[in-house]
Motif scaffolding. Structure first.
Motif, PDB file in Angstrom:
ATOM      1  N   THR A  10      40.156  65.172  50.586  1.00  0.00           N
ATOM      2  CA  THR A  10      38.892  64.746  50.018  1.00  0.00           C
ATOM      3  C   THR A  10      38.021  65.978  49.797  1.00  0.00           C
ATOM      4  O   THR A  10      38.307  67.068  50.305  1.00  0.00           O
ATOM      5  CB  THR A  10      38.157  63.791  50.961  1.00  0.00           C
ATOM      6  OG1 THR A  10      37.843  64.499  52.173  1.00  0.00           O
ATOM      7  CG2 THR A  10      39.009  62.561  51.280  1.00  0.00           C
ATOM      8  N   LEU A  11      36.955  65.796  49.054  1.00  0.00           N
ATOM      9  CA  LEU A  11      36.018  66.890  48.853  1.00  0.00           C
ATOM     10  C   LEU A  11      35.423  67.343  50.183  1.00  0.00           C
ATOM     11  O   LEU A  11      35.259  68.549  50.436  1.00  0.00           O
ATOM     12  CB  LEU A  11      34.906  66.453  47.896  1.00  0.00           C
ATOM     13  CG  LEU A  11      33.881  67.516  47.514  1.00  0.00           C
ATOM     14  CD1 LEU A  11      34.558  68.702  46.833  1.00  0.00           C
ATOM     15  CD2 LEU A  11      32.806  66.920  46.637  1.00  0.00           C
ATOM     16  N   ALA A  12      35.128  66.396  51.059  1.00  0.00           N
ATOM     17  CA  ALA A  12      34.598  66.751  52.379  1.00  0.00           C
ATOM     18  C   ALA A  12      35.615  67.572  53.161  1.00  0.00           C
ATOM     19  O   ALA A  12      35.260  68.517  53.876  1.00  0.00           O
ATOM     20  CB  ALA A  12      34.221  65.485  53.150  1.00  0.00           C
ATOM     21  N   GLY A  13      36.897  67.223  53.023  1.00  0.00           N
ATOM     22  CA  GLY A  13      37.944  67.988  53.682  1.00  0.00           C
ATOM     23  C   GLY A  13      38.031  69.402  53.150  1.00  0.00           C
ATOM     24  O   GLY A  13      38.266  70.349  53.915  1.00  0.00           O
ATOM     25  N   LEU A  14      37.848  69.560  51.836  1.00  0.00           N
ATOM     26  CA  LEU A  14      37.827  70.901  51.247  1.00  0.00           C
ATOM     27  C   LEU A  14      36.661  71.723  51.780  1.00  0.00           C
ATOM     28  O   LEU A  14      36.797  72.910  52.077  1.00  0.00           O
ATOM     29  CB  LEU A  14      37.730  70.805  49.727  1.00  0.00           C
ATOM     30  CG  LEU A  14      38.993  70.522  48.934  1.00  0.00           C
ATOM     31  CD1 LEU A  14      38.669  70.574  47.441  1.00  0.00           C
ATOM     32  CD2 LEU A  14      40.093  71.517  49.269  1.00  0.00           C
ATOM     33  N   ALA A  15      35.505  71.083  51.881  1.00  0.00           N
ATOM     34  CA  ALA A  15      34.329  71.783  52.389  1.00  0.00           C
ATOM     35  C   ALA A  15      34.543  72.216  53.838  1.00  0.00           C
ATOM     36  O   ALA A  15      34.181  73.341  54.224  1.00  0.00           O
ATOM     37  CB  ALA A  15      33.097  70.885  52.272  1.00  0.00           C
ATOM     38  N   ARG A 210      45.968  68.276  45.814  1.00  0.00           N
ATOM     39  CA  ARG A 210      45.638  67.093  45.023  1.00  0.00           C
ATOM     40  C   ARG A 210      44.394  66.481  45.639  1.00  0.00           C
ATOM     41  O   ARG A 210      44.361  66.217  46.839  1.00  0.00           O
ATOM     42  CB  ARG A 210      46.782  66.090  45.009  1.00  0.00           C
ATOM     43  CG  ARG A 210      47.936  66.489  44.070  1.00  0.00           C
ATOM     44  CD  ARG A 210      49.019  65.433  44.041  1.00  0.00           C
ATOM     45  NE  ARG A 210      50.036  65.753  43.057  1.00  0.00           N
ATOM     46  CZ  ARG A 210      50.013  65.345  41.791  1.00  0.00           C
ATOM     47  NH1 ARG A 210      49.022  64.582  41.383  1.00  0.00           N
ATOM     48  NH2 ARG A 210      50.965  65.672  40.966  1.00  0.00           N
ATOM     49  N   LEU A 211      43.374  66.302  44.813  1.00  0.00           N
ATOM     50  CA  LEU A 211      42.124  65.770  45.342  1.00  0.00           C
ATOM     51  C   LEU A 211      42.228  64.265  45.484  1.00  0.00           C
ATOM     52  O   LEU A 211      42.658  63.570  44.549  1.00  0.00           O
ATOM     53  CB  LEU A 211      40.965  66.131  44.413  1.00  0.00           C
ATOM     54  CG  LEU A 211      39.573  66.033  45.019  1.00  0.00           C
ATOM     55  CD1 LEU A 211      39.398  67.037  46.145  1.00  0.00           C
ATOM     56  CD2 LEU A 211      38.512  66.242  43.955  1.00  0.00           C
ATOM     57  N   ALA A 212      41.866  63.745  46.658  1.00  0.00           N
ATOM     58  CA  ALA A 212      41.917  62.304  46.895  1.00  0.00           C
ATOM     59  C   ALA A 212      40.963  61.587  45.945  1.00  0.00           C
ATOM     60  O   ALA A 212      39.843  62.049  45.703  1.00  0.00           O
ATOM     61  CB  ALA A 212      41.523  62.011  48.348  1.00  0.00           C
ATOM     62  N   PRO A 213      41.384  60.454  45.359  1.00  0.00           N
ATOM     63  CA  PRO A 213      40.534  59.730  44.385  1.00  0.00           C
ATOM     64  C   PRO A 213      39.163  59.384  44.918  1.00  0.00           C
ATOM     65  O   PRO A 213      38.194  59.382  44.186  1.00  0.00           O
ATOM     66  CB  PRO A 213      41.351  58.470  44.090  1.00  0.00           C
ATOM     67  CG  PRO A 213      42.765  58.847  44.375  1.00  0.00           C
ATOM     68  CD  PRO A 213      42.697  59.820  45.524  1.00  0.00           C
ATOM     69  N   THR A 214      39.053  59.118  46.217  1.00  0.00           N
ATOM     70  CA  THR A 214      37.769  58.750  46.786  1.00  0.00           C
ATOM     71  C   THR A 214      36.783  59.900  46.754  1.00  0.00           C
ATOM     72  O   THR A 214      35.584  59.692  46.919  1.00  0.00           O
ATOM     73  CB  THR A 214      37.949  58.306  48.255  1.00  0.00           C
ATOM     74  OG1 THR A 214      38.666  59.333  48.969  1.00  0.00           O
ATOM     75  CG2 THR A 214      38.720  57.021  48.325  1.00  0.00           C
ATOM     76  N   ALA A 215      37.289  61.147  46.538  1.00  0.00           N
ATOM     77  CA  ALA A 215      36.398  62.300  46.539  1.00  0.00           C
ATOM     78  C   ALA A 215      35.581  62.390  45.269  1.00  0.00           C
ATOM     79  O   ALA A 215      34.590  63.095  45.204  1.00  0.00           O
ATOM     80  CB  ALA A 215      37.204  63.592  46.709  1.00  0.00           C
ATOM     81  N   THR A 216      35.995  61.713  44.219  1.00  0.00           N
ATOM     82  CA  THR A 216      35.266  61.819  42.974  1.00  0.00           C
ATOM     83  C   THR A 216      34.442  60.572  42.717  1.00  0.00           C
ATOM     84  O   THR A 216      33.646  60.557  41.800  1.00  0.00           O
ATOM     85  CB  THR A 216      36.266  62.008  41.801  1.00  0.00           C
ATOM     86  OG1 THR A 216      37.171  60.899  41.777  1.00  0.00           O
ATOM     87  CG2 THR A 216      37.019  63.310  41.967  1.00  0.00           C
TER      88      THR A 216
END
Length: 216
Positions: A10-15, A210-216
């Motif tokens: 997820t985006l939070a995971g990337l951060a 691969r970005l998780a769909p919930t991240a967008t």
């Protein structure tokens, strides 16, 4: 060299990963790589927004050669290929950001609405701990591009379904002025040739993402 195992984050995971990389360091440079239409700019912008004042985005696209220069060189019809960028200028900027000597560094940006780079558009203060850069050729294994890997602390290669990527790319070309047929021809021609080159370089990435769909 084999490709790294793919991860879905997820985006939070990337951060969280970016913050962990920067822990104990004055500055961390993170590169996000992928073929045209993969969503690099969107992900990089969202990541920097998530990180707040701790991060600045410096896109590689600011080093596009101008359309006038491309016309002079006879490369206008291949805009986006490796030799249509000022690679040495981009590397010089990354070195300045890496050295963290200047009080502030001004990086260029790229305006899609006019299809031109704009100099000195993005201020990067010396105290900013995380610099995120994104572009097609951060992992290319040819000179001078191959020098980039040693200037980055981590490189993340963004993967997306190929059909989604292509349709997204065509839609982007249409949005910025190309007729639908011309947009598809460019996406399936020049862009696709570049995408194949970029995909080859993915084996050098630290993270295949691969970005998780919930991240967008």
């Amino acid at each position: 060299m084999s490709r790294p195992p793919a991860e879905t984050l997820t985006l939070a995971g990337l951060a969280d990963r970016a913050r962990a990389l920067s822990a104990g360091s004055d500055r961390t440079l993170i590169g996000i790589v992928g073929p045209p239409g993969a969503g690099k700019s969107t992900v990089a912008e969202a990541l920097v927004h998530q990180l707040g004042s701790d991060a600045v985005l410096v896109p590689m696209d600011g080093f596009h050669l101008s359309n006038e220069v491309l016309e002079t060189l006879g490369r206008r019809d291949r805009k986006g290929a490796p030799d249509t960028f000022d690679a040495d200028g981009y590397i010089a900027l990354l070195r300045r950001l890496r050295q963290q000597v200047d009080e502030i560094v001004y990086a260029p940006a790229f305006r899609r609405d006019i299809e031109e780079p704009i100099g000195s558009s993005t201020p990067v203060p010396r105290a900013t701990p995380i610099v995120v850069t994104e572009g097609n050729y951060l992992l290319l294994d040819t000179q001078p591009w191959k020098l980039i890997r040693d200037l980055l602390d981590s490189t993340w290669y963004l993967e997306v379904d190929e059909t989604v990527r292509l349709e997204r790319l065509i839609a982007r070309h249409v949005a910025f002025g190309k007729a639908p047929d011309a947009a598809r021809a460019w996406a399936e021609g020049s862009d696709q040739a570049n995408a194949a080159t970029i995909a080859e370089s993915s084996r050098y990435a630290d993270l295949l993402l691969r970005l998780a769909p919930t991240a967008t």
